[in-house]
Structure formats: structure tokens, C-alpha cells
Design an enzyme around this catalytic site. Structure first.
Site, PDB file in Angstrom:
ATOM      1  N   CYS A  52       0.836  -1.209   0.000  1.00  0.00           N
ATOM      2  CA  CYS A  52       0.000   0.000   0.000  1.00  0.00           C
ATOM      3  C   CYS A  52       0.866   1.253   0.000  1.00  0.00           C
ATOM      4  O   CYS A  52       0.474   2.286  -0.542  1.00  0.00           O
ATOM      5  CB  CYS A  52      -0.949  -0.006   1.184  1.00  0.00           C
ATOM      6  SG  CYS A  52      -0.146  -0.133   2.796  1.00  0.00           S
ATOM      7  N   HIS A 104      -1.548   1.751   7.410  1.00  0.00           N
ATOM      8  CA  HIS A 104      -2.022   1.578   6.041  1.00  0.00           C
ATOM      9  C   HIS A 104      -1.899   2.905   5.305  1.00  0.00           C
ATOM     10  O   HIS A 104      -2.216   3.965   5.850  1.00  0.00           O
ATOM     11  CB  HIS A 104      -3.476   1.113   6.054  1.00  0.00           C
ATOM     12  CG  HIS A 104      -4.041   0.862   4.691  1.00  0.00           C
ATOM     13  ND1 HIS A 104      -3.498  -0.053   3.810  1.00  0.00           N
ATOM     14  CD2 HIS A 104      -5.096   1.433   4.045  1.00  0.00           C
ATOM     15  CE1 HIS A 104      -4.211  -0.055   2.694  1.00  0.00           C
ATOM     16  NE2 HIS A 104      -5.179   0.840   2.811  1.00  0.00           N
TER      17      HIS A 104
END
Length: 855
Positions: free
Chosen positions: A272, A811
Site C-alpha cells: 500500500c 495503512h
């Protein structure tokens, strides 16, 4: 699809001529093939040795999965359906989203050339070449085919033994469809030949043997991994520009324009961070235009500082896929493999930093696309008093002589760096390029510290006052005393003496104004003693009491320090009685008056020499107390000690004068309390001291908030270099801890701002959750630029790389402005609209701005 069987390839009557055989068989979308087939003249095709059948060719379908749940291989049947066609009302053959074609290598190449020419994406004076970038979209897939005579069908087996895990997963996505029909149209003749061959060579037992399997290698082209079955995925053309502040313009069908660029990136396993940085870069104006055009002519494969042009090619291919019409989420495997090859720190599947990847990628793209083939040697010269404009232009000219690329054109600026030697005051001015700005958050440049101020009120009673102040993180002790003096309203005739207290003793005084505040740790306990300003010596009084403890079942009383040591001025203090009166001013009785306490204090008239190290037993007359001199009830005794408070020397008699060594500026005294005295006085000085900085993990700390302009001011303010960054002064001919000042001189068209949220030290890692209030529509840097001849200093935000979560795990996502006033959240493969009001958060990590010009 490449056939490994020599029999089938040699007998291919529909393949290319013998002078130019391409035995590979390509698996492509039927509509993509049909568009090229319908548009190309038949005569021209025959001259090239290619015969396009006027009929649709043999087809195979529908697909039936065989025991796929219990078999690790993907196995399915395809039945031959020569008469099966999708016939429309006008008699034409229809093509669904699940129709695919098998074509020979030359057929595929001709169709690819037609598609390329039709959208004017690839033109070369030397003609079309199989080395063009579209060929990079082809990947092989090994199949095992065998004929099932009983069912007149093919059994297709795709095994992990023949393919890598990655290709096997792609095959599962491509063929594992339960509800939709799948047909494969054979224009290559390979499968038809195999079917006919099997009919002519039937085994005697009528059963298929294992040695009759044919290994084929499909060359899969033009299929997305997700296989959403969109008919528009494989045809059509687009032209677009992202030119500055102008809105996007497209030449596409209705509804297609808005979806260009809104393509997600699949997460390959903790990638990510990479997806976030890539989405921001692939939506950067000028870079999009550049890589959608013919950027290949500027690739510099011979640059020793570059990566053979492979990073630029991989990035360009990825950007084109993300901006393709109707594109599905892209798996950036090729880009990741190139990245891992040239930057091993990003290999594997661990989480990394999106800003670190961005820094590497910008530098790598620059070197791969550097237009300078032979870099000249240039030697930067110091300003030596010349005008800044002249020196800055000279530095920039030298920089461009060695560095010239689209990254320099778009992303690089210049700042002025001024170093001043603290010894000889030598000033050095240089002008250096920058690719991005790494701005500290004010909470990283400033530091909050809590100290306890000890003083006497006007009525003579003691007072403890904790004060929390803010000081520069890399400041000096004089910054602390200045801030504390303001916090406690110190008078002009007063002074502060700051000391560090440990185990109820003073272990050091902070006296040198030039000492660094980095010497003060977070868990230290600091006390500031407030008293009138005079030149009299100071006395440090350490409180002690007898504590009984059992060691190995035996009573073992010892003297223990308690409370906060007292520091006071010895002005007008002559004898022991004066010292006692001075000391008792810091305490007030709970029941009796101070005078009554003084009357009850029995003072011994004898002087004795007693030496005792705390915790060490000394022989004495009273075996019950291990020989320690213990005050009787009502007594409070004073002893001369050392600066550590661990030695008990001569006892101070009340009527004898104090023998103060004139060479010493402090007298250290032990005050031994009896239990009765402790119960009589309010010993608030026994209260625990607060630590300089104590974090509470149970209580939620209030979120800090700061403006982006404050971060910029912290970046531009003068500060001393750290001990690890010593500067070699040409005047002193030695390394010095110089002071450094940065100024913005030349601003780039694309301004990338990195917020330094992650803190690393030898002992800890920390993420700052500070909320940074950044401008969206108008970042005005006119007040922060030193060089004032640029056309515009105003910027608008177009992308954000976010990090959600903590330091240990989190994230990354990206917010991107895309057309009109709409923002989108790129969360790996998912892309969805987000309101403009929600793009500001404490997760903002890297900000991307583009310059705007006033009308």
C-alpha cells in the site's frame, strides 16, 4: 499461445510463410481481434502470408470446470462447436465479453500495429517494431491439452507445476467463472489441427494416454487480471492532456472520459505504501502528459547513475495502464520486481515508507531520463561576498549542465543555505537544488518540560510550584532559564538555581548557559530554587530520617534521604542556630508554632567526628542502632557532608560559628530528623517530583494542531547543526558545530511537501499524530521566498499520500483531485469519491501542490 509440439507447428496451414515463421499463438479478446480483422484489406493480408478466414473459425465452448474443488490444478473441458455462432438480426456474428481468439504471432503483430496506428500512439520512421512497449503486456501461460473422444471435447489442465504461482493465479481469475459462457475462437489452426490429429490416431484401447497430452504456451495479451468482462476494455482510443490548471479533455465515447485515471492498484502484500506514492505521481500534471507521449526517445540507458532506463520504462508502462479507457485494477508486479532489483530495501513484502519510495523513484526517473549524456565536471564556488542573484544563477547553471530531465523541469527547486562558524564567524553561502521539502512539525522542533520551582512566600512559608514550559528541542540551557523565568514571574532582584534531583539528592546543578538541552532526559526530575540575587554562598540541606528494615530476619535501621533538598542563600547566617532557623522557614508546624518547635529542639554541646557512608555499618556504642548517631525525641541534628550527601562529618553546634570555606560556593549539610519532628511538621517537600516529560498511556493525549505555514517557518529558522553533522570551517580549518539557515530561492512547478511524522532515535520510534492544517486551494509562499522574480508563488493541492495507524503497523492511501472539484480516495484497488471536507486529517503525510497563475 506458443505451441511446443513440433507436429502442430509444422502443419499449421494458416500460419505465416516459411520465410518468417512465428509459431507462437496469442490469446486475445475476440472484439480486439475482430476490430482489426474487419478494418484490414484481405489482399494486403495475403501478401504478408496471412489469410483471415471469412468465417468466424472453429469455436470451443462452453467451459465446464472438472473437480476444481478437490484438484489443485485448474481443469476444465471445452467442447468444439463449429456451427455455434452468435448471429444478430442483420446476420452479423456477435461477440460477447466472454469470447476470445487464438491467433498466430504474425496475425497478432498485424492487429497490434493496426490498433497502434489507429490511435496515433506509436509512429516511427523505421516502421513498427516488436520491441515497442505494448509487447511488454504479453505474459506466457503453460497449458496441457488432450482430446476427450467420448465427449468430443478438449480437457485443459493448468498446473502449478508448469506455471509460477503468479501465472496460475491469473489463470484462475481468467477461467474460473461459474455462470458465464466462455468461447474460444481458433484462428491459428493449432487446436483444430490437434483435434483432427487425435481423430486420426486413436489408441487401440480407445482411451486417452498421458503421452498424448500437448503442451501449449499461450501468449496472453490485453486481458486484465480481474476479468470483469467489459466489452470496452480492449478497443477504442483516447487522447488527453493534463496541462496545468486546465481541465481534462478527452476524445472518448459518452461516460468514458470521467473514468480515465480512476484505476486502482492491487495490493501485492503490504505494498500500500508503493500504491499510495504511485497514485500521487501518476496523477501529476506534466508527468501524465509526458509518459502518455513518446517518452522512450529520452531514456538514457548509458547513464551510470541510472537504472538502464528500466525504472522509467516500468513506470511509464504502469502509468499508461492506469490511464487506459475502462481499465480494471492493475497489479504492479513488473514495476515491483524492477524496484526490488534496483532498490533491495523495498524487496519482499514488508511495510515501507511512501516518502522514501517517492524519493528513490523521483531520483531514479530523473537519472533514467537525463538528457545529458556526458556530464561535465563543475566545481561549485563559494559566494565570497558576490551578489546572491549571481551566485544562485551560477549554481543553477552548473546543476542544469549535469542534470536535465522532465523531473528537473517539473519537480526541482533551489534553496539558499547559509552556514556561520561559531568561532571565527566565517559565513558560507551555497545554493542547492531540492526535489521536495521535508518539513518538521513544531512538536519535533520544540520540547515541553516540567520543572518544580521551590520558593518561600512573603510570610516565610515554603511553596512548591510545578511549571511546564516550551523550549527549543536543540536549544541551550539559557533557553530553559529564560522560559522558566517568564513562567514563574521572576523578579529582577531574584535568581534561579536549577538542579537535577535523583534519590532525594542533588546530583548536578545546571549552570553553563551553553549546555545543550539534549542532555536532559525525559525521565529526569528538575528543581529550580528561587531566592534573592546576591553573591553569598549557598547551602544545600539534605533531609534524612531513620528507617527500620529487616535483613535476614534481623533489624537493621539505616538513615535514608527523603523529600526535596533545600537550597538557600547563606547571607547573614553566622552560626548553627541561624542555619537551623533558616531551615525551619521551609516548614510549618502542624500543631505547635515555630517558636515552640525551636524551644523543644535540644542541641548537643559536644562536637564529635563521625564518619559514615550511607548503607555501611559503623561500630558504635548502641548495638540496637548499629552505632549510628540517632537524635532523641525532639532533636533535629545538622552535620557537614559532601556534595553527594553520603558522608556524615562534623556535627554543627548551634552556638558555634559556621566554618565556611571561602573557596567553596556551596555548603552541604545533612539534617537528621527524629520521628517526632516528622510528625510535628508539614513535610510537603516529601511530595514526589514530576518527571520532565511523562507520557500517559492510559489517558488519551489531546491532539496537537498546527498550520502548514508554521511547519515551513520551523524549517526555515536558524538552528545549530547536530554533533553528528559538524561543518568543516575553511577559516578555522577545523570541524565546527555551525548554525544553519535555509531560505527558499527558486520554487518548482510541482511542489512536494513531506511532513516528518516519523521520529527515530536510538531508543524509540514514534509517529506524531499532529493535525496539520494545510491550504487546499491557495498555498501562498510569497512571504517565504527570498528571490522575488518568479511569476507566481501560489499553489493548489492535487494529491495527498496518507498514513493511517501507528508506527508499528499502518495503512497508506492516496487522495487525488480528479476533474472539476471532485476528490477521490485511492485505497489500493478500490477507488471511490470523497468529499473535499474530509481530505484534511492527521494522516496527511506527503502533500503534492501544483503552481497556479493569477489572471
Amino acid at each position: 499461445m506458443e505451441c511446443s509440439s513440433e507436429d502442430s507447428s509444422d502443419n499449421n496451414t494458416q500460419g505465416p510463410d516459411s520465410n518468417n515463421k512465428d509459431q507462437r499463438v496469442y490469446f486475445v479478446p475476440k472484439r480486439w481481434w475482430k476490430d482489426a480483422q474487419d478494418a484490414m484489406p484481405v489482399d494486403l493480408d495475403k501478401k504478408k502470408g496471412i489469410v483471415y478466414a471469412s468465417s468466424p473459425g472453429s469455436s470451443y465452448g462452453p467451459m465446464k470446470i472438472i473437480n476444481n474443488i478437490f484438484n489443485s490444478d485448474l481443469v476444465f473441458n471445452l467442447q468444439r462447436e463449429e456451427e455455434s455462432r452468435h448471429v444478430l438480426e442483420n446476420g452479423e456474428v456477435g461477440v460477447s465479453g466472454r469470447d476470445f481468439a487464438l491467433v498466430s504471432g504474425d496475425m497478432w503483430l498485424q492487429a497490434l500495429k493496426w490498433h497502434s496506428d489507429s490511435k496515433n500512439a506509436m509512429k516511427d520512421d523505421k516502421g513498427f517494431s516488436t520491441t515497442d512497449s505494448d509487447i511488454g503486456d504479453v505474459y506466457p501461460l503453460q497449458l496441457r491439452l488432450s482430446v476427450q473422444r467420448e465427449t468430443k471435447s478438449f480437457e485443459v489442465r493448468i498446473s502449478k507445476k508448469d506455471n509460477t504461482i503468479e501465472l496460475y493465479k491469473r489463470a484462475c481469475k481468467m477461467f474460473s467463472v461459474d455462470s458465464e459462457m466462455l468461447r474460444i475462437w481458433d484462428f491459428s489452426g493449432h487446436i483444430t489441427l490437434l483435434f483432427n490429429d487425435d481423430e486420426n490416431h486413436v489408441p487401440k484401447d480407445g482411451q486417452r494416454q498421458s503421452d498424448q497430452e500437448t503442451l501449449l504456451e499461450l501468449q496472453v495479451y490485453g486481458l486484465s487480471d480481474s476479468m470483469k468482462g467489459r466489452e470496452g476494455n480492449f478497443s477504442g482510443s483516447a487522447s488527453m492532456k493534463m496541462n496545468g490548471a486546465n481541465s481534462l479533455s478527452f476524445s472518448l465515447g459518452p461516460g468514458e472520459a470521467g473514468s480515465l485515471g480512476l484505476t486502482g492498484l492491487q495490493n501485492l502484500g503490504n505494498t500500500c505504501f508503493m500504491n499510495s506514492a504511485l497514485q500521487c505521481l501518476t496523477h501529476t500534471p506534466k508527468l501524465v502528459d509526458y509518459f502518455l507521449e513518446d517518452y522512450g526517445r529520452e531514456i538514457n540507458p548509458d547513464n551510470p547513475l541510472g537504472m538502464n532506463g528500466e525504472i522509467a520504462s516500468a513506470f511509464g508502462d504502469l502509468l499508461r495502464k492506469l490511464w487506459a479507457p475502462g481499465a480494471s485494477p492493475v497489479a504492479p508486479r513488473v514495476f515491483k520486481s524492477k524496484l526490488a532489483r534496483f532498490a533491495p530495501q523495498f524487496s519482499g513484502f514488508n511495510q515501507h515508507d511512501s516518502q522514501e519510495l517517492l524519493a528513490f523513484l523521483l531520483d531514479g526517473l530523473h537519472e533514467d531520463l537525463n538528457r545529458v549524456k556526458c556530464k561535465p565536471y563543475v566545481e561549485a564556488k563559494d559566494g565570497d561576498g558576490r551578489p546572491d542573484e549571481e551566485v544562485a544563477d551560477e549554481y543553477w547553471h552548473y546543476h542544469l549542465a549535469r542534470n536535465d530531465s522532465v523531473i528537473v523541469d517539473v519537480c526541482q527547486g533551489q534553496y539558499k543555505s547559509t552556514l556561520v562558524c561559531p568561532v571565527c564567524r566565517k559565513v558560507s553561502v551555497t545554493f542547492d537544488p531540492f526535489m521536495y521539502l521535508s518539513l518538521p512539525l513544531p512538536s519535533t522542533t520544540m520540547r515541553t518540560m516540567t520543572l518544580t520551582v521551590v520558593s518561600n512566600n512573603s510570610d516565610g512559608m515554603s511553596q512548591l510550584s510545578p511549571h511546564t514550559i516550551t523550549v527549543p528541542k536543540h536549544g541551550k540551557f539559557e533557553d530553559l532559564t529564560r522560559a522558566l523565568s517568564i513562567a514563574c514571574s521572576l523578579g529582577p532582584d531574584e535568581t534561579l538555581s536549577v538542579a537535577e534531583v535523583y534519590n532525594n539528592r542533588i546530583i548536578r546543578f545546571l549552570e553553563d548557559p551553553a549546555d545543550s538541552l539534549s542532555l536532559i532526559r525525559e525521565a529526569d526530575k528538575l528543581v529550580a530554587y528561587r531566592f534573592p540575587k546576591d553573591n553569598a554562598p549557598l547551602v544545600v540541606l539534605i533531609n534524612q530520617r531513620m528507617e527500620e528494615q529487616y535483613i535476614y530476619g534481623k533489624l537493621d535501621p539505616k538513615w535514608k534521604a527523603f523529600g526535596i533538598p533545600i537550597v538557600a542563600s547563606l547571607r547573614n547566617i553566622v552560626n548553627g542556630s541561624d542555619l537551623r532557623n533558616l531551615y525551619l522557614k521551609w516548614f510549618h508546624p502542624l500543631q505547635d508554632s515555630v517558636e515552640e518547635a525551636l524551644e523543644n529542639c535540644v542541641v548537643s554541646e559536644r562536637t564529635e567526628e563521625v564518619t559514615e557512608i550511607e548503607g555501611v555499618t559503623v561500630a558504635g556504642s548502641d548495638p540496637n542502632v548499629n552505632g549510628l548517631d540517632t537524635p532523641s525525641d525532639g532533636e533535629m541534628e545538622f552535620y557537614i557532608t559532601d556534595d553527594k550527601g553520603t558522608v556524615k562529618n562534623s556535627k554543627i553546634l548551634m552556638n558555634d560559628p559556621l566554618a565556611i570555606n571561602g573557596e567553596l560556593n556551596r555548603l552541604h549539610v545533612l539534617v537528621c530528623w527524629s520521628e517526632k519532628e516528622i510528625n510535628k511538621y508539614d513535610t510537603q517537600l516529601c511530595s514526589p517530583l514530576p518527571e520532565v516529560c511523562k507520557f500517559s498511556f492510559s489517558a488519551k493525549r489531546p491532539q496537537e494542531s498546527v498550520s502548514l505555514y508554521k511547519c515551513l517557518e520551523a524549517f526555515l529558522q536558524e538552528e545549530p547543526l547536530g554533533p553528528e553533522d559538524m561543518w568543516y570551517c575553511p577559516g578555522c580549518k577545523d570541524h565546527r558545530q555551525a548554525s544553519k539557515k535555509l531560505d527558499l530561492w527558486r520554487l518548482p512547478e510541482i511542489l512536494v511537501i513531506h511532513l516528518k511524522r516519523f521520529q527515530y532515535s536510538r531508543f524509540m520510534k514514534n509517529k506524531l499524530e499532529t493535525y496539520v492544517d494545510f491550504p487546499v486551494d491557495n498555498l501562498d509562499l510569497s512571504a517565504y521566498i527570498t528571490h522575488g522574480n518568479q511569476k507566481s508563488y501560489h499553489y493548489t493541492l492535487y494529491a495527498i499520500s496518507n498514513h493511517f495507524g501507528s508506527m508499528g503497523g499502518g495503512h497508506y492511501t492516496a487522495f487525488v483531485h480528479h476533474g472539476g472539484d471532485q476528490w477521490y480516495d485511492f485505497d489500493d484497488s478500490r477507488v471511490y469519491p470523497i468529499s473535499k471536507e474530509k481530505i484534511k486529517s492527521s494522516a496527511a503525510y506527503v502533500l503534492f501542490y501544483r503552481r497556479v497563475f493569477e489572471d
